[in-house]
Each structure stands twice: as structure tokens, then as C-alpha cells.
Design a protein around this motif. Structure first.
Motif, PDB file in Angstrom:
ATOM      1  N   GLN A  93       0.822  -1.206   0.000  1.00  0.00           N
ATOM      2  CA  GLN A  93       0.000   0.000   0.000  1.00  0.00           C
ATOM      3  C   GLN A  93       0.856   1.256   0.000  1.00  0.00           C
ATOM      4  O   GLN A  93       0.551   2.238  -0.682  1.00  0.00           O
ATOM      5  CB  GLN A  93      -0.928  -0.002   1.216  1.00  0.00           C
ATOM      6  CG  GLN A  93      -1.983   1.109   1.192  1.00  0.00           C
ATOM      7  CD  GLN A  93      -2.944   0.935   0.032  1.00  0.00           C
ATOM      8  OE1 GLN A  93      -3.602  -0.087  -0.101  1.00  0.00           O
ATOM      9  NE2 GLN A  93      -3.021   1.942  -0.837  1.00  0.00           N
ATOM     10  N   VAL A  96       2.071   1.845  -3.507  1.00  0.00           N
ATOM     11  CA  VAL A  96       1.008   2.395  -4.350  1.00  0.00           C
ATOM     12  C   VAL A  96       0.747   3.854  -3.996  1.00  0.00           C
ATOM     13  O   VAL A  96       0.612   4.717  -4.873  1.00  0.00           O
ATOM     14  CB  VAL A  96      -0.268   1.549  -4.198  1.00  0.00           C
ATOM     15  CG1 VAL A  96      -1.437   2.213  -4.934  1.00  0.00           C
ATOM     16  CG2 VAL A  96      -0.037   0.132  -4.719  1.00  0.00           C
ATOM     17  N   SER A 106      -2.533  -7.103  -5.390  1.00  0.00           N
ATOM     18  CA  SER A 106      -2.963  -5.862  -4.755  1.00  0.00           C
ATOM     19  C   SER A 106      -2.828  -5.952  -3.242  1.00  0.00           C
ATOM     20  O   SER A 106      -2.823  -7.051  -2.669  1.00  0.00           O
ATOM     21  CB  SER A 106      -4.419  -5.570  -5.112  1.00  0.00           C
ATOM     22  OG  SER A 106      -5.272  -6.525  -4.473  1.00  0.00           O
ATOM     23  N   GLY A 216      -4.028  -8.351 -14.904  1.00  0.00           N
ATOM     24  CA  GLY A 216      -4.891  -7.381 -14.259  1.00  0.00           C
ATOM     25  C   GLY A 216      -6.290  -7.325 -14.807  1.00  0.00           C
ATOM     26  O   GLY A 216      -7.105  -6.495 -14.351  1.00  0.00           O
ATOM     27  N   ARG A 268      -3.556 -11.231  -8.971  1.00  0.00           N
ATOM     28  CA  ARG A 268      -2.784 -10.684 -10.080  1.00  0.00           C
ATOM     29  C   ARG A 268      -1.310 -11.007  -9.832  1.00  0.00           C
ATOM     30  O   ARG A 268      -0.855 -10.991  -8.699  1.00  0.00           O
ATOM     31  CB  ARG A 268      -2.969  -9.168 -10.165  1.00  0.00           C
ATOM     32  CG  ARG A 268      -2.213  -8.526 -11.336  1.00  0.00           C
ATOM     33  CD  ARG A 268      -2.291  -7.006 -11.245  1.00  0.00           C
ATOM     34  NE  ARG A 268      -1.522  -6.526 -10.097  1.00  0.00           N
ATOM     35  CZ  ARG A 268      -1.892  -5.508  -9.322  1.00  0.00           C
ATOM     36  NH1 ARG A 268      -3.026  -4.882  -9.540  1.00  0.00           N
ATOM     37  NH2 ARG A 268      -1.129  -5.130  -8.303  1.00  0.00           N
TER      38      ARG A 268
END
Length: 794
Positions: A93, A96, A106, A216, A268
């Protein structure tokens, strides 16, 4: 993506840098201070140090520092590899949020797969078979109830765990109670989460995992299965693709379930879905195919150590695929479709580690002094080893991964054995002999694999001491072990007495009118102290029989060699003040490594040199151990040493804490010995910048010892740091302030301590330590012969 930051180390960092070059993007490595000579630092286009010296692991876990390096270096993508932060949703996180590309699933998927309870729930929703299990168990009572509901045996498992940590198999309610809190503490320490759950334990299962790859846009393919059953303490040892001996209809079911699970968690990138597989002839398992039951264990949302076998078996570059998917490409862009993926050959990966099978697989550290790797058809190596590399204790012991391929399992195993036989690794131990034995075992070659394989074949775990030394080194080790430890009992052949090798044509030196030994025995330690303080000649202690061989030969000289030396030294040098012959590490080494009685050694040396004082080094309240003992134990030890023939007790505390030496001082005085306290020297007291180890500091230490009632003092220069000018100042100051004998003990570490001894003599020192020339200098004391030559006619 233009530049990739590789947030890892070792072989996976090198692997990622190669993939980045192939993809046409730049690469940035990070390295800790302890990894500054690591090969992965040189494999990338740029490298940045991360973290602070002294924190080798924490450096690679510093999220803020890693992202700062990404910005500084211009990297716009982050590759986590395996281990460290690879499964950290917090790190993903943060990447990102920093506007960087995360090469992996993710953050939300990482949160889900990282929680074993939630991952299990996802598997159930996807229609994937799971083992009977509980939800989170908050108390031991709940854990016991759930275990009894599921039926023993069960595993008590950490919800956020992996690698066998926070995992306990239990067979009864009593065992649940015994391990619950231990597993909880271990889980909290390893994963920051003490949540536990209870899960059905399967007897003698195989560990089979399916490699998946997802883009994705929701497209998922599998790259078939790997067998990772052969494990030691829940750590994989060898991995095989495809899994030998499994029916293909079972494999098809496993792969379908793996793809279904990946869809369920919106996966992913590259990942692995792990299963337990076991024989189920009666069809009692929740999911049974072709006589086998199977169940989901967990998903590893990252590249695996063993990804190489899948790459070699299918011909698909997984790391490159990760980069391309992270950059926005689809599986179709990569030219990957399920119908186009097939098993082309068999691959076996062996993890070559710096673990010593002959020492319970303890990690071996040190410098690799020689390294030769295998090659030829069907051999792939992924590693970071080279001649001159330093193996530290801070990281995983993996040295190199060898992946061998062949048209079938048997030929791949033969090729793997050939590759292992080509390795030459010197300087550190390795598990190569263990791997060779495993790959040659009939049950392994028959594909009769399970997670209990090594437990069922304990003979594979018994390593050969010194195997990593090579043939010549192993022979020398064998000779040394047999000679010293005598595993077959006393030799029946005649061993020449080493005393026979000593000179026989030397006449004994004339006995001095008064010796130190006579004074101690006749008039007591106080009289000995006054005599030593009032002498014009400098007293000499010979350290050959203790500190010299401790410093140069790891305290491995045996009693049979020491006693003749004591006898001849005392006969040729009757004017010595003392023979340092006991204490320090000699007690421990005699017991642990030489199989000798240290008390017998003391008595024999005493008998061999009756007219010279014996001397020992004792570590205050630690006596001759490495932790403090009760005062009564220390006092009893001193009493027994004195009764066994010890005269001079040199007591020290490495931190100059006089209070920790009081039990020894009091006990030596009580039993009529001569006690001498060591003022441990470090630094340079003449350095104007020195604020701690100043002259006043040393005088305070000396005063504390004199107040405690010692008979004498010694400056103990353990590292050979005392320079001649500092010696003159320190000795003169102590001489001026305290009227007790003062002696000097130094180590000739850098080769200049003869000058310090001469300066000390000029400054009025009462006694010095020296060693016989063959065992002098270096880590030992200056040469006694050299000292006599330097001061002749002075």
C-alpha cells in the motif's frame, strides 16, 4: 515502468535484475551495511545502502527508507521477491500511495491471503476442498474444544504464519494446553499477530503446490504442479516439477481448484496455491480423486524460492512475466494461454545451504575460500556465492539453488547428483553430502514422498564431520579427532613421549638464593608482595602453558604435552616468578574438546614444577565459566584450586567492575594464595579526545582493588593497545600512588609490544609476562628470549 527497485537481497535480487535487463528497464539494488560486499549489489545498474550498520535484517524491512531510495534513484516500480516484505500489505500500500508500481498482487489480496482464516473462507466460497478447522481461537479452552470436535491429531496454527513458525501438531487435549501459549508467543514474535486456529492434521501427506499466473484483467492460468514434500522442520529441501507418481486426473483437479481460488481472491501476478495430498483408498476425504484425498492449505502471494522448477518444466519465465503484468500487459500480450502450457521436462531443485549436517544442520559462517560450480546440459544455478564472499549469520543460509532437468524424473535425479558432485565449496560447511544421499535414496527415486520422509529416513540426516573440507582436509580432521578424542579407546600402539624430544644436554640453571615459591610457602602472600615490590630485577611470568597456546592454538594443547614443558621450563628457568598454566579457557577446553580432567592437569603441572609458583586467570564471579556463579560456588572453587596446587590467582572483570571480583579476592586471601587484580586497559589514555578511559579512570580502578585487599596489581592489555608513552605515564602514576607490586600483561597483536615491555621496565614495573618463542607474538605475549636479548647488559 522505466526503473525497478529490487527490495530484496541475494539470489532473488540477482534474478530480478536479470529479468529487468531482459525487459529493457533499469534496476536499482539495495544493500545493508553487512551486505556491502554481496553479489546482488553489483548485479543491478545502481545500488543504495539501506538502513543503519548493526541492523542487518531491519534494514530490508524499513519501508520508509526503501520508498525514499526509490524516489532518489528515479525508480517507478518495486519488486519484492520472496521473504522480507514480499507479503506485506502495508508495504504494498505504501508503494502504491507513493505513486509507484507494485510488482505483485494488490494490497487487498495480500491482506486476504495473509490471514489463513480468511483465506480458508475464500477457498470454501470458491468450492475448493479444505481441511476441517476452527475459526480463530482466543483461549486454550476454546482450542481444546475445537480440537476435540475436529478429532486428533490436529495442528495448532498461527493465522498469519508460514515456514513452520507458530505451528504445533498435537495428539491430545493435554498437548493442546501445553503448546497453546508457546505457539501464540511465537506467532506474535514472528508475524505481529498472535491469532491461532486449529486444523485437522493429515498423516503422512504430500505437499503439492500449483503455480498460477494472473493478469490485471481477471485472466488466470496454471503452470501445473510442484512437489515440495521433502522438508526439514517445515522448510523445503528439494522441489520437483511435475510431482512424481501422481495421477494426472488428480493434478487436473488440483490445478482447477488453484485457478478457482485465484479468481476468488482477485489475484494478479505470480502466486502459488498449496495443497496437502494423501492416499485415500476408501474415499473418506472431503475431496477424493483417483484414490487420493486433497485439501487447500494456503496461498503464497509472491514468487516462490522454487519457481525455477516450474520455469524449467514449462519454459515460461515467471519473473519476467511478473514485470510485464505489473506494467499493464495481459496474458494474451505475453503469448500465454492455458492450452499452450505443457510440461516439457522434469526439473528438480536442490537448495544448497551453508548448514552443517554433522552439527545438527547449524548454519556455518565464514569466508568462502574456494568456490567451483557445476555446469553442463540440464544444470541451472541461481545464487550469489563466489570465492571471497563472507557468509554472515544474519540471513537465510541459502547459498545457491541448483535446478537439474531431464526427460523424466530418474534422469533429472541423475543429472542433479552429477551437478552436486561438481561443487567445490571451501571455508564454510554445506549440505551437499546430505542432498546427494537424498537424491540417491531408493524411496526418493521411487517417488514415495511425504512430509515425513526425512523423519522416516533419519540416516540421511547424519552428516560426515568435515565433509566440506575436501578429501585432504577430511583426512586431517579424521586423524586429529582420532588422536585427540580417542573414540575407539586408548591406542594400543606406543606413542613417543614428547619429553623425549626436549634437549637433554642442558645443565639446570643454578637455583636462586630465594624463590617466589619459597616465600609464599614459608612467609605468606604479604611477604611475597613486599619482596616483589622491593626487587631490583624485574620478575618474569612465562605464559606458554596457558595464555600463549590459548591465544594461538585455541587452547588445544594437551596435558601430555604441557607437563614435560612445565618440568623443563622450571628446571632451566628456576628464577621465574611464576608459570601461568591454568584458568582462562583451559578448564572449558579440557572438558569439552580434549576429554581431559583439568584438575588432574593442575596437579600434574604442580608436581612437574615444584619450585616455581603456579598462576591462573580467573574471571571474577564467573570463575572459569561464562556466567556468574553464587559466591559460595566461587569460594569453593578457589579453595579446591588452592588445595590442588595453585599459588597465584590473577582475577579480572572485563568491565573493570571490582565488586564482581570480591568473592575471589576474599577466598584467595582466606586460603593463603597470592591474589593479583587486573586493571583492564583499552583505548589510548594520552589521546586528548579520550573522555572515558583516562588516567583518572584507571587510577580509580586500581584504588578499588587495593581497597579490596589485593596483594598486587597487573595492567592487563588484552588487545595489545598499550603504547610505550602511555605505559610510562600509567605505570608512573600507579607507582606514585599505590605501594603494591605492579606487573604488566600484554598481547603482541601488532608486533610492537616488546617496546612497551621495555618502556614499562624503564618506568619501574615490577614484573612482566612473556612466552617461549615458538608460541610467542601475534595473539600471544612477546617472546621471552627476545625480551632477554633486548635487556641484556642493561
Amino acid at each position: 515502468m522505466r526503473t525497478l527497485l529490487i527490495a530484496n537481497r541475494g539470489e532473488i535480487a540477482i534474478r530480478a535484475a536479470r529479468a529487468a535487463r531482459e525487459f529493457g528497464v533499469g534496476s536499482v539494488a539495495v544493500f545493508s551495511h553487512e551486505d556491502r560486499s554481496a553479489l546482488h549489489r553489483q548485479s543491478a545498474d545502481a545500488a543504495y545502502q539501506v538502513g543503519e550498520p548493526g541492523h542487518p535484517v531491519r534494514s530490508y524491512l524499513d519501508i520508509d527508507a526503501l520508498i525514499a531510495i526509490a524516489h532518489t534513484s528515479g525508480a517507478d516500480g518495486v519488486y519484492p521477491g520472496y521473504g522480507f516484505l514480499s507479503e506485506s500489505a502495508v508495504f504494498a500500500q505504501a508503494v502504491v500511495d507513493a505513486g509507484l508500481t507494485w510488482v505483485g498482487p494488490s494490497p487487498a489480496t495480500l491482506v486476504l491471503t495473509g490471514d489463513k482464516v480468511r483465506a480458508r473462507e475464500s477457498a470454501e466460497r470458491a468450492g475448493v476442498a479444505v481441511l476441517a478447522a476452527s475459526g480463530p481461537v482466543a483461549t486454550v479452552e476454546v482450542a481444546v474444544a475445537e480440537a476435540e470436535r475436529i478429532g486428533f491429531p490436529v495442528f495448532v496454527k498461527a493465522s498469519g504464519g508460514g515456514g513452520g513458525r507458530g505451528l504445533r501438531r498435537v495428539d491430545s487435549a493435554e498437548e493442546v494446553r501445553a503448546v497453546f501459549e508457546v505457539a501464540r508467543r511465537e506467532a506474535a514474535a514472528a508475524f505481529g499477530d498472535d491469532t491461532l486456529f486449529v486444523e485437522q492434521a493429515v498423516i503422512r501427506p504430500r505437499h503439492v503446490e500449483v503455480q498460477v499466473l494472473a493478469d490485471g484483467e481477471g485472466n488466470v492460468v496454471h503452470l501445473f504442479e510442484r512437489d515440495c514434500s521433502v522438508q526439514r522442520r517445515h522448510q523445503k529441501v528439494v522441489e520437483i516439477a511435475p510431482a512424481p507418481g501422481l495421477p494426472r486426473e488428480l493434478v487436473a483437479a488440483l490445478c482447477a481448484d488453484a485457478v478457482a481460488f485465484a479468481h476468488e481472491v482477485d489475484y494478479r501476478s505470480a502466486g502459488t496455491v498449496e495443497f496437502l495430498v494423501w492416499t485415500d483408498p476408501d474415499g473418506r476425504a472431503t475431496r477424493s480423486v483417483a484414490g487420493y484425498g486433497y485439501a487447500f492449505i494456503e496461498m503464497n502471494p509472491r514468487i516462490q524460492v522454487e519457481h525455477t522448477v516450474t520455469e524449467e518444466a514449462t519454459g515460461i519465465d515467471l519473473v519476467l512475466a511478473q514485470l510485464r503484468i505489473a506494467a499493464g500487459e495481459t496474458l494474451a500480450d505475453l503469448g500465454i494461454a492455458q492450452e499452450g502450457i505443457s510440461i516439457q521436462r522434469t526439473a528438480i531443485q536442490c537448495r544448497v545451504t551453508t548448514e552443517d549436517p554433522s552439527d545438527e544442520f547449524r548454519p556455518s559462517t565464514g569466508t568462502i575460500v574456494a568456490y567451483r560450480s557445476p555446469g553442463g546440459p540440464g544444470i541451472r544455478l541461481d545464487g550469489s556465492a563466489y570465492a571471497g564472499a563472507v557468509v554472515t549469520p544474519f540471513y537465510d543460509s541459502l547459498l545457491v539453488k541448483q535446478t537439474a532437468t531431464g526427460p523424466d524424473f530418474a534422469s533429472a535425479a541423475r543429472r542433479a547428483r552429477r551437478g552436486l558432485s561438481d561443487f567445490v565449496i571451501r571455508g564454510v560447511a554445506s549440505n551437499i553430502d546430505f542432498l546427494q544421499g537424498l537424491l540417491a535414496h531408493p524411496d526418493f527415486l521411487a517417488g514415495d514422498l511425504s512430509t515425513a520422509f526425512l523423519d522416516e529416513h533419519p540416516e540421511l540426516m547424519a552428516g560426515t564431520p568435515g565433509a566440506h573440507l575436501g578429501e585432504a582436509g577430511s583426512l586431517l580432521l579424521r586423524l586429529a579427532e582420532t588422536t585427540v578424542n580417542r573414540p575407539h579407546g586408548t591406542a594400543t600402539t606406543t606413542v613417543r613421549d614428547p619429553g623425549d624430544r626436549l634437549p637433554v644436554d642442558r645443565e639446570p640453571a643454578s637455583m636462586p638464593a630465594v624463590t617466589a615459591k619459597q616465600l609464599l610457602d614459608g612467609a605468606g602472600p604479604e611477604s611475597l608482595a613486599r619482596w616483589l615490590r622491593g626487587r631490583t630485577a624485574v620478575a618474569v611470568t612465562d605464559t606458554t602453558l596457558r595464555d600463549a597456546h590459548q591465544s594461538l592454538l585455541a587452547t588445544r594443547v594437551r596435558t601430555i604435552d604441557l607437563v614435560p614443558g612445565a618440568e623443563v621450563t622450571a628446571r632451566l628457568l628456576p628464577g621465574l616468578f611464576s608459570l601461568e598454566c591454568w584458568g582462562g579457557a583451559t578448564f572449558d577446553a579440557a572438558l569439552r574438546f580434549l576429554g581431559e580432567d583439568p584438575w588432574e592437569r593442575l596437579e600434574l603441572v604442580r608436581a612437574a614444577a615444584p619450585d616455581v609458583l603456579t598462576q591462573m586467570l580467573i574471571r571474577g564471579r564467573n570463575a572459569l565459566g561464562y556466567a556468574p556463579y553464587p559466591d559460595q560456588v566461587v569460594a569453593a572453587f578457589v579453595a579446591h584450586a588452592r588445595a590442588s596446587g595453585m599459588d597465584v590467582f590473577r582475577v579480572f572483570d572485563a568491565l573493570n567492575d571490582a565488586e564482581r571480583t570480591l568473592p575471589v579476592i576474599d577466598a584467595v586471601r582466606e586460603h593463603g594464595g597470592y591474589v593479583e587484580a587486573a586493571v583492564c586497559y583499552t583505548g589510548n589514555l594520552l589521546d586528548p579526545a579520550e573522555t572515558t578511559y583516562t588516567l583518572d579512570y584507571y587510577l580509580r580502578i586500581a584504588e578499588a582493588y587495593v581497597t579490596a585487599g589485593v596483594h598486587g596489581l597487573v595492567i592487563k592489555d588484552m588487545a595489545g593497545l598499550l603504547r610505550p608513552p602511555a605505559a610510562r605515564v600509567l605505570i608512573a602514576a600507579i607507582r606514585d600512588r599505590f605501594d603494591v607490586p605492579l606487573r604488566l600483561h600484554t598481547h603482541d597483536t601488532a608486533g610492537g609490544q616488546m617496546a612497551t615491555l621495555i618502556a614499562a621496565i624503564d618506568a619501574g614495573i615490577d614484573g612482566v609476562d612473556a612466552a617461549s618463542a615458538p608460541l610467542a607474538s601475534g595473539g600471544s605475549q612477546p617472546s621471552l628470549g627476545g625480551l632477554l636479548a633486548a635487556t641484556a647488559h642493561a
